[in-house]
Motif scaffolding. Structure first.
Motif, short mmCIF file in Angstrom:
data_model
loop_
_atom_site.label_atom_id
_atom_site.label_comp_id
_atom_site.label_asym_id
_atom_site.label_seq_id
_atom_site.Cartn_x
_atom_site.Cartn_y
_atom_site.Cartn_z
N LYS A 1 -7.56 7.88 1.48
CA LYS A 1 -8.21 6.58 1.31
C LYS A 1 -7.23 5.42 1.25
O LYS A 1 -7.64 4.27 1.21
N SER A 2 -5.94 5.71 1.29
CA SER A 2 -4.91 4.67 1.18
C SER A 2 -4.87 3.79 2.44
O SER A 2 -5.18 4.25 3.54
N ARG A 3 -4.42 2.58 2.24
CA ARG A 3 -4.22 1.66 3.36
C ARG A 3 -2.76 1.68 3.83
O ARG A 3 -2.35 0.84 4.61
N ARG B 1 0.63 2.75 5.77
CA ARG B 1 0.88 2.99 7.20
C ARG B 1 0.91 4.49 7.50
O ARG B 1 1.30 5.29 6.66
N PRO C 1 0.82 -1.22 0.00
CA PRO C 1 0.00 0.00 0.00
C PRO C 1 0.86 1.27 0.00
O PRO C 1 0.49 2.26 -0.62
#
Length: 149
Positions: free
Chosen positions: A88-90, A92, A33
């Motif tokens: 909206k990113s997964r 860290r 991600p």
């Protein structure tokens, strides 16, 4: 009957096929991600550099205001798009938090450029251009850290 040279050619061809298959497999591996996010926001670095250069040129009275305004408008859209991607990113938080902070600072620097152009304040625009240079350096560091070892 096989000759030694034909056997070697077939073995070499088989080895080449195995190497190509391994390369294709590595190329198709899924990105993390963090890598995916940093890839999606790569244009931010170009816009930071472009705004820095345009600000410097405008401050030196060698670029029309209309060009700088058009650049600011396009960069603002790219910064917003990158901010939405990071939200909206997964990825860290170690990646998203500094990225979102940098994007907020980039938007503020862009607004400062715009205010400076509207006021005809070349010194203020030059200061914002220097700030953009620092933001660009931080962005490059973030990009490089996200690529891993």
């Amino acid at each position: 009957m096989q000759t030694p040279s034909s056997s070697r050619r077939r073995c070499a061809a088989g080895g080449l096929a195995a190497i190509l298959a391994a390369a294709l497999l590595l190329a198709c591996q899924k990105k993390s991600p963090e890598e995916d996010l940093l890839h999606k926001v790569e244009p931010v670095g170009s816009w930071l550099a472009s705004l820095q250069m345009a600000g410097e040129k405008w401050a030196a009275n060698s670029l029309p205001s209309s060009f700088l305004r058009a650049s600011l408008s396009a960069a603002r859209k790219e910064f917003e798009k990158a901010d939405e991607e990071s939200a909206k990113s997964r990825a860290r938080p170690e990646v998203t938090v500094p990225l979102r902070r940098l994007l907020a600072e980039a938007k503020a620097a862009g607004a400062g450029l715009e205010r400076g152009v509207e006021a005809g304040d070349r010194a203020a625009v030059a200061r914002q251009a220097r700030q953009l240079a620092g933001l660009r350096a931080r962005f490059e560091t973030l990009q490089n850290a996200g690529k891993g070892p």
